[in-house]
Each structure stands twice: as C-alpha cells, then as structure tokens.
Design a protein around this motif. Structure first.
Motif, PDB file in Angstrom:
ATOM      1  N   ASN A 474      -8.532   3.618  -0.237  1.00 52.26           N
ATOM      2  CA  ASN A 474      -7.764   2.702  -1.363  1.00 52.26           C
ATOM      3  C   ASN A 474      -8.793   2.589  -2.521  1.00 52.26           C
ATOM      4  O   ASN A 474      -7.721   1.869  -4.015  1.00 52.26           O
ATOM      5  N   ALA A 475     -10.147   3.890  -2.835  1.00 54.42           N
ATOM      6  CA  ALA A 475      -9.396   3.714  -4.248  1.00 54.42           C
ATOM      7  C   ALA A 475      -8.899   4.712  -4.562  1.00 54.42           C
ATOM      8  O   ALA A 475      -8.103   4.699  -5.963  1.00 54.42           O
ATOM      9  N   LEU A 476      -7.433   5.533  -4.477  1.00 53.59           N
ATOM     10  CA  LEU A 476      -6.593   6.434  -4.598  1.00 53.59           C
ATOM     11  C   LEU A 476      -5.445   5.086  -5.424  1.00 53.59           C
ATOM     12  O   LEU A 476      -5.093   5.508  -6.336  1.00 53.59           O
ATOM     13  N   PHE A 477      -5.251   4.207  -3.946  1.00 53.26           N
ATOM     14  CA  PHE A 477      -4.235   3.232  -4.897  1.00 53.26           C
ATOM     15  C   PHE A 477      -4.523   2.266  -5.779  1.00 53.26           C
ATOM     16  O   PHE A 477      -4.056   2.083  -6.612  1.00 53.26           O
ATOM     17  N   GLY A 478      -6.099   2.000  -6.149  1.00 54.72           N
ATOM     18  CA  GLY A 478      -6.619   1.374  -7.159  1.00 54.72           C
ATOM     19  C   GLY A 478      -5.877   1.782  -8.649  1.00 54.72           C
ATOM     20  O   GLY A 478      -5.636   1.296  -9.545  1.00 54.72           O
ATOM     21  N   PHE A 480      -3.355   3.609  -8.620  1.00 58.41           N
ATOM     22  CA  PHE A 480      -1.868   3.499  -9.263  1.00 58.41           C
ATOM     23  C   PHE A 480      -1.879   1.894  -9.560  1.00 58.41           C
ATOM     24  O   PHE A 480      -1.318   1.247  -9.028  1.00 58.41           O
ATOM     25  N   GLY A 481      -3.057   1.767  -9.299  1.00 58.19           N
ATOM     26  CA  GLY A 481      -2.714  -0.314  -9.742  1.00 58.19           C
ATOM     27  C   GLY A 481      -2.169  -1.248  -8.139  1.00 58.19           C
ATOM     28  O   GLY A 481      -1.513  -2.447  -8.278  1.00 58.19           O
ATOM     29  N   PHE A 482      -2.309  -0.780  -7.115  1.00 56.66           N
ATOM     30  CA  PHE A 482      -1.838  -0.875  -5.880  1.00 56.66           C
ATOM     31  C   PHE A 482      -2.909  -1.582  -5.189  1.00 56.66           C
ATOM     32  O   PHE A 482      -4.588  -1.326  -5.575  1.00 56.66           O
ATOM     33  N   SER A 483      -3.295  -2.856  -4.480  1.00 53.68           N
ATOM     34  CA  SER A 483      -4.238  -3.354  -4.212  1.00 53.68           C
ATOM     35  C   SER A 483      -5.175  -2.607  -2.430  1.00 53.68           C
ATOM     36  O   SER A 483      -3.943  -1.999  -2.028  1.00 53.68           O
ATOM     37  N   PRO A 484      -5.687  -2.890  -2.208  1.00 55.07           N
ATOM     38  CA  PRO A 484      -6.545  -2.324  -1.248  1.00 55.07           C
ATOM     39  C   PRO A 484      -6.065  -2.716   0.417  1.00 55.07           C
ATOM     40  O   PRO A 484      -6.023  -4.117   0.068  1.00 55.07           O
ATOM     41  N   THR A 485      -6.020  -2.010   1.042  1.00 58.27           N
ATOM     42  CA  THR A 485      -5.774  -2.427   2.586  1.00 58.27           C
ATOM     43  C   THR A 485      -6.996  -3.189   2.873  1.00 58.27           C
ATOM     44  O   THR A 485      -8.112  -2.634   3.028  1.00 58.27           O
ATOM     45  N   PRO A 486      -6.487  -4.533   3.307  1.00 49.68           N
ATOM     46  CA  PRO A 486      -7.897  -5.140   4.190  1.00 49.68           C
ATOM     47  C   PRO A 486      -8.786  -3.999   5.322  1.00 49.68           C
ATOM     48  O   PRO A 486      -6.911  -3.646   6.089  1.00 49.68           O
ATOM     49  N   ALA A 487      -9.679  -4.185   5.577  1.00 51.49           N
ATOM     50  CA  ALA A 487      -9.529  -3.373   7.343  1.00 51.49           C
ATOM     51  C   ALA A 487      -9.875  -4.456   8.402  1.00 51.49           C
ATOM     52  O   ALA A 487      -9.308  -3.984   9.155  1.00 51.49           O
ATOM     53  N   ASP A 488      -9.064  -6.157   7.898  1.00 54.81           N
ATOM     54  CA  ASP A 488      -8.207  -6.454   9.285  1.00 54.81           C
ATOM     55  C   ASP A 488      -7.803  -8.121   8.323  1.00 54.81           C
ATOM     56  O   ASP A 488      -8.121  -8.228   7.453  1.00 54.81           O
ATOM     57  N   SER A 489      -6.878  -7.268   7.990  1.00 51.10           N
ATOM     58  CA  SER A 489      -5.581  -8.556   7.403  1.00 51.10           C
ATOM     59  C   SER A 489      -5.759  -9.864   8.123  1.00 51.10           C
ATOM     60  O   SER A 489      -4.643 -10.545   7.482  1.00 51.10           O
ATOM     61  N   GLY A 490      -5.945  -9.933   9.057  1.00 49.68           N
ATOM     62  CA  GLY A 490      -6.079 -11.716   9.613  1.00 49.68           C
ATOM     63  C   GLY A 490      -4.617 -11.869  10.394  1.00 49.68           C
ATOM     64  O   GLY A 490      -3.428 -10.496  10.481  1.00 49.68           O
ATOM     65  N   LEU A 491      -3.986 -12.486  10.916  1.00 48.03           N
ATOM     66  CA  LEU A 491      -3.634 -13.095  11.633  1.00 48.03           C
ATOM     67  C   LEU A 491      -2.167 -14.075  11.329  1.00 48.03           C
ATOM     68  O   LEU A 491      -2.636 -15.109   9.636  1.00 48.03           O
ATOM     69  N   ALA A 492      -0.801 -13.292  11.490  1.00 52.67           N
ATOM     70  CA  ALA A 492       0.458 -14.106  10.702  1.00 52.67           C
ATOM     71  C   ALA A 492       0.622 -13.687  11.875  1.00 52.67           C
ATOM     72  O   ALA A 492       1.266 -13.275  13.214  1.00 52.67           O
TER      73      ALA A 492
END
Length: 746
Positions: A474-478, A480-492
C-alpha cells in the motif's frame, strides 16, 4: 465422500439418454439404416433425439471411443469434435468452441453439464474459466459437444457451446460389471497405469438397482528440473468414483440418487520456451522454474433425479449439490510481481526474502453450489412439441490469490514469508430463470422452433486484504498516487437481468437428409474484480449472437453420414483478462466476430471397416481496438487455430471364436497465438501447428479384450497452450507412449 449423498433433498431429473457410436453397437458386417435404433441418441434440445435429426451442430463421443483413445483428461477430448480446442496453459486449461475465447478466460465461455446439471462456478469470483471436471470414461455413457451459443436451454456461460457428460445409469434388470487395467511407458519419462471397475446389481429386480464404479490413474512424469536435480517431476494422480441408486417406484416414476467424486493431484506438464525461437529455453522437456507448477482439483457432486410420466407430459427434476476446490501454483520469479516483492517492498518496510526468494502465486478456489431445474416436456409425437422449465442456482465461492515465498515443492515457507500478500474475494451468486422452447411442424417435413430464457442474477461480494507485506505494498501504491487497498472492502451488491433467444427452421428432404437454419444467443455473467489499483471494480456481461446454416444426411443405405455447418458469431462487450500490479482481473473490451465452417464424414465402405474425418475452419478476429493496449482491431482471437481436423480408421474381422481389431487416428491443429497479437499488457507467444498420430490393435475373446497401443507415434512436441503471465510456460503433449490394456465385461 458418501456421507453427503443423502444431504440433498429436492425432487428431480430427466433420464439422460445414452447411446454409443455406430461402430461400437454393431456386430461386424451389419449396416444401420437411417431409422436404425442403434443410431446415436443425444439430449441437445432437452429431449432424447437421434443425432441426425437435431438442428444443432453436435458431436457425441462414446465412452468406448474415449477409452480406446486413452482419454484421461478433458484435454484429450479436443480431437473428437470439430471446432473444440483447449485454451490456456495453466491448470487443466479451459475449453473453447468456435474461437470464442480471449485466451485466459476468467469465466468459462463453454458450459459444462453432468446429466443435465450445470457444473462449475458461474461467478467470476470463483474463476470458472480455469475449471474442468475430469471424469473417467468408466463413469460415462458418452460426451456430447454442442457447438454454438446455447443460452436459451442451458443458461449462463454458454457463449460458444456446452459439453454435456452423460453418466451410466443403473440397470434395474440384470447384474453386470466391467474391469479395465492399462499399463504404459512414456519416452523420456516414467511408467504409468490406470485401473477401472464398475458393478451393477438389482436389489429388487426391475424395481431397484445399485451401481458402484471407481477408478485410479497414475501418469508418470516426463519433464525435468535440471537446476533442482529433479527428473520427471510432472507426475499426475487421479482417482474417484460414483455410487448411484435407482428405483422405479411406479411404472411412471423413476428416482435416481448419486454421489460423484473426482480428485486430481499433479505437477503440470509445463515447459519454459523461448518466444523468439519457439524452442525450450533450457533443453527438451525441461522446466527450471524455482517453484514447480502445481495443479490440484476436487469435485464432489450429489444429484437427485426424478422423472414422472404424466402421460400428457414428462415432469423432470434435476437437483445437484456440488463442492469444488482447486489450487494452481505458478512461479513468479521472472514476473513483475516477483521483482516488486523481492526488490522494492523491503524498502517500504516489507519482509526481506531469503536467497533464493522463490516468490510464487497460488490461486486457491472453492465453491459450494446448489442447482435445481424443474422441467415439463411434451410427448415426442404430434405436430406441436414443447419444453418449459424453471431454474435456480446458488453459489458461495472464495477466490484467494496468495503471494508467498515457497520451496521447490510448492510448500509455503513458514512465518512472515507466508502469506506476503493475500487477496480473498468472497462471492455469493444467485440466479433465477424461466425458459421455454416450442416446435411446430406444419408439414411432416418442416419444423419451426422458437425459444426464450429470462434470467435474473444477484451477486454480493467483499474482499479481504492481508499479509506481512500488505502495508508495504500500500505504501508503494501511495508513492504512485494510488489509493490503498482496504483490509476489508465491505459488502457490495450487483444485479443483472438477461434475455436469450433461439429460433430455428428445419426441412427434411427425406427421412435421411435435412437442412436447418438457426439463430441463437448466449451470455456470460459480469461481476466483481479484486480491488487493486488499475482494475475496474466491476465488469459487465458479454453476449454472443450466432447465425448458422447446417446440413445432415445419411446415405449409402446407412453406411455413410455427413454433416456440415456454416456459422457467423458476433461477440459483444467481450470480457478480457487484464493484469494490474501483478494481480489478475477482468475488464470489458469491444466486439469480435467468428466465422467458420465445420464438417464431419463417417463411412462404412466394407464389413467391419469404419472411416471418419472432420475439419474446422475458424476465422475469429477483434472488430475494434481494446483500450489499455490489450488488443488491436484485426487481431486474431487467442488460442484459436484457423484450421484443425482429424482422420481415423478402424477395422474389425472375425478370427474363429475371437475378433481382431486395429485402429489409427490423426489430429491436426494449426498455429495459434497465446494472447492478442498486438497486446502491450501480455508478452506474445505463437504456438506452432502440430499433428498427433495414435495406433491401437488387439483381440476380443468372449467378454475379454486385449489391446496394444501407441499414442503420439511421431513423438511430437505438440504445444497445447501457453501463458506469459510470468515466464513463457507452454503446456506440452506427452511424448510417445506405448502400452497394453486388458478389460472384461460381465
């Protein structure tokens, strides 16, 4: 496995019609007329019909034919039906018909059925495109391959067609059984063998019968890992069986309950090839990847089938419960993801890997699936015939993509090395459908058919993200300007409604010849993606529209049969596998068209001699450029040869009280591309054409059969499929294999 048998409660099912190929069901020297009862019977339109009468492009392959050809995996079936190929080089690969594939399909484009019940996951979250059931011929009556979209009668994931396994049914009238043993040796490889047995016994004559069958197969390896000092590492074991109990409760009511189990444990037949030379990178039959490729799968299917003759119609109920698991492990040392894990994540607080690091991705899939179909089928006589039904499917699936450091045998290293990164996509998929199909015959020679299916699909899903390197990624993604991947996305949640259609016209010039025109549609569900920067959160359904013209004719007093089909398939909103930061996902592209011709011919020019051949021409291309560099207008569809075909000859003759037989077959497959030719996302690999030749011969004495065989006579290094996600992994044909078999029926 048997304890689950009585956990399935519901009423169901249509008797699966069986039939063997002409040559298997006739004594030497007899020829069938056009209306002979020995002709093949199929259930392509959800009723039992002669193959020559069905206005659908369909091929039926008997269990005897599969056994004679040494078919062990579904990959071996591809030579048996024109237009049927295996796509992909990972796991068992995936089926494709008439070029309807984007290469490595997340969801299958070909439906799979066992006795009328759809098998395998429909939800993308379970990666159904990588799953193929592997059923031993001892469990089967025949396999039916229906070419062209089949969405109206068979539902989702039938863009290109379906493959229907017809299982042996318990015989209420008599005790019978069979035994089969086979041993073989492979050039540059190990010994192998197969055992099969089946017994059927009435518990109450003509009322209740029990059938039990089992099989076990061990195929020796033939691929070496020189770097690790491992010879013939790609061994493969499979085993399983089926128990079925059938009861005729009244003359009009039959009930069958069964439990089917199949398991595969294998190292894959994958060799690393140089894309520039199309030759092995480290030597003939060598794969020096640090982590050996693993593919394991399991299927347990409980089914309850009920047929009730109401006299004015037949009420059929088909209920199934399925549990499916698979694991696919591929070395990612040479891939972008491997470089990120080894070289960059430690700079962001991630784990420093030991030497050798051996990063690999394990895709672990699991699905629990319940299906129910209720169907009313009119009698076969009269000028108006119909089928109406309701269908329900519910799946609970998990798709885990696990990045870890492994030892060479595919075991994750302990501690914080496993998992380094883990994505879990949890999906619930529910499908409701109503369908109907009607045929009107205004004259004895003319039939007009129409059909419709209305489907409603509900999905909910969530993603879990974890691992000792999760925060570092997630820090590497940050950066490059990407949002971090959540530990739990929640239900969709996501919902779709789809309507598919069918229309055909058949005209019979004579009882032996007919021509048909057919329009049919198929679809594949959309769904959720793993949440990774660069992937869309969801993707949409895709659809196919098929325009087809066909001819079938029996001639020469039944000694000859010919069928021909011409088709044009328009494929809209194509689902395409993409990759973002080393993780696979799905997106939608534009459209494609597949045009082609398929033909098959069967002749019995003399007593005991059977000649057959088939060919397929398929020109499948993208109609428009796919965004993101995935493909360009005019690119051929992946894993689709323009030309393919087969030839075979079988001869039987009397030898006193015995019977001798010999047979030969050849299968040709043309050049294919592993992916879209101009893709900027995946490296390209071109698989060359190949021809495989098999020989067999033997003798039958009473109920015994003894045979010798040679498979892949020319020791061809046929390249069956490929993937370029990491190194250029190519699935290769088993080298020349020589063996002997003995069987008995009683």
């Amino acid at each position: 496995m048997w304890k689950t048998m009585f956990g399935c409660g519901a009423a169901l099912a249509a008797l699966a019609a069986g039939g063997a190929a002409w040559a298997q069901d006739r004594s030497a020297g007899s020829a069938a007329s056009a209306d002979d009862d020995s002709e093949i019977v199929v259930t392509a339109q959800k009723r039992s019909e002669k193959l020559s009468d069905v206005p659908v492009a369909v091929t039926a392959v008997s269990a005897d034919q599969l056994q004679a050809a040494g078919a062990v995996t579904l990959r071996d079936l591809s030579a048996s039906a024109p237009g049927l190929q295996i796509a992909g080089g990972i796991g068992s690969g995936s089926l494709t018909i008439r070029g309807i594939t984007s290469g490595n399909d997340g969801n299958s484009t070909v439906g799979l059925q066992i006795d009328g019940a759809p098998v395998g996951p429909a939800a993308f979250g379970a990666a159904g495109g990588s799953y193929m059931p592997e059923l031993d011929p001892s469990l089967l009556t025949q396999v039916e391959v229906l070419r062209g979209p089949q969405g109206t009668l068979y539902g989702s994931s039938t863009l290109g067609g379906i493959v229907n396994y017809v299982l042996k049914q318990p015989n209420l009238g008599e005790t019978e059984g069979s035994f089969f043993a086979e041993g073989m040796t492979t050039r540059k490889g190990e010994l192998g063998g197969t055992l099969r047995a089946m017994v059927n016994t009435p518990l109450a004559t003509d009322r209740v019968a029990l059938q039990i069958g089992g099989f076990g197969s061990a195929l020796g390896g033939f691929v070496d890992n020189v770097a690790a000092g491992r010879e013939d590492f790609n061994n493969r074991k499979s085993y399983g069986g089926r128990i079925a109990l059938a009861a005729e409760l009244t003359p009009d009511l039959r009930v069958t309950i069964s439990d089917l189990y199949s398991r595969v444990e294998s190292k894959q037949d994958l060799v690393v090839y140089n894309p520039a030379t199309q030759r092995p990178a480290a030597g003939d039959l060598v794969n020096n990847d640090a982590v050996l490729p693993v593919y394991n799968s399991k299927l347990n299917m409980v089914a309850l089938n009920v047929d009730a003759d109401l006299h004015w119609a037949t009420l059929s109920s088909i209920t199934s419960y399925q549990n499916l698991d698979s694991r696919n492990l591929v070395d990612f040392t040479a891939a972008r993801l491997g470089a990120i894990v080894v070289n960059f994540l430690p700079l962001y607080g991630g784990v420093t890997l030991p030497t050798p690091a051996n990063p690999a991705v394990s895709v672990e899939l699991g699905t629990d699936k319940i299906t129910q179909e209720l169907r009313l089928t009119s009698p076969d006589d009269g000028s108006f015939k119909w089928v109406v039904g309701l269908f329900y499917n519910h799946e609970k699936s998990q798709n885990a993509q696990v990045v870890s450091s492994y030892d060479e045998n595919g075991r994750p290293r302990p501690g914080n090395l496993s998992p380094l990164v883990r994505y879990d996509l949890l999906t619930h998929y529910t499908e409701y459908a109503g369908f109907g199909n009607a045929t009107w015959s205004p004259t004895p020679k003319l039939d007009i058919t129409g059909g419709i299916r209305v489907q409603f699909i509900d999905q909910d899903y969530r993603q879990l993200y974890s691992g000792s390197d999760a925060a570092a990624l997630n820090a590497l993604f940050g950066d490059f300007g990407f949002s971090p991947t959540p530990a739990d996305s929640g239900l969709a949640k996501d919902s779709d409604s789809v309507v598919t259609y069918l229309a055909s016209v058949r005209y019979k010039f004579s009882p032996r010849s007919m021509v048909y025109a057919r329009f049919a549609t198929g679809f594949r569900p959309g769904g959720p993606n793993i949440i990774v920067p660069g992937l869309p959160t969801t993707f949409e359904p895709d659809t196919t529209y098929d325009y087809e013209l066909g001819v079938k004719t029996s001639f020469w007093e039944g000694r000859g049969f010919f069928d021909l089909s011409l088709y044009n398939i328009d494929w809209k909103n194509i689902q395409i596998l993409t990759i973002a930061n080393g993780i696979n996902g799905q997106t939608n592209g534009g459209s494609a068209t597949s045009r082609g011709v398929e033909a098959s011919l069967r002749l019995e020019p003399a007593d005991g001699l059977t000649l057959s051949g088939s060919f397929a021409y398929s020109d499948a291309k993208l109609n428009e450029t796919i965004p993101g560099g995935l493909g360009t207008k005019g690119d051929p569809m992946p894993m689709n040869p323009k030309w393919s075909g087969s030839l075979s000859a079988d001869y039987e003759w009397p030898m006193g009280d015995a019977e001798g037989f010999v047979g030969a077959s050849a299968n040709f497959v043309g050049k294919r591309y592993s992916g879209f030719q101009s893709s900027l996302v995946y490296a390209q690999y071109v698989l060359p054409s190949y021809t495989l030749v098999n020989l067999r011969g033997g003798v039958r004495v009473d109920d015994w059969e003894f045979s010798l065989f040679v498979r892949n006579l020319g020791d061809e290094r046929a390249q069956l499929g490929a993937t370029t996600l990491a190194s250029n992994l190519v699935a290769v044909q088993r080298p020349r294999t020589i063996g002997a078999a003995i069987s008995k029926r009683f």
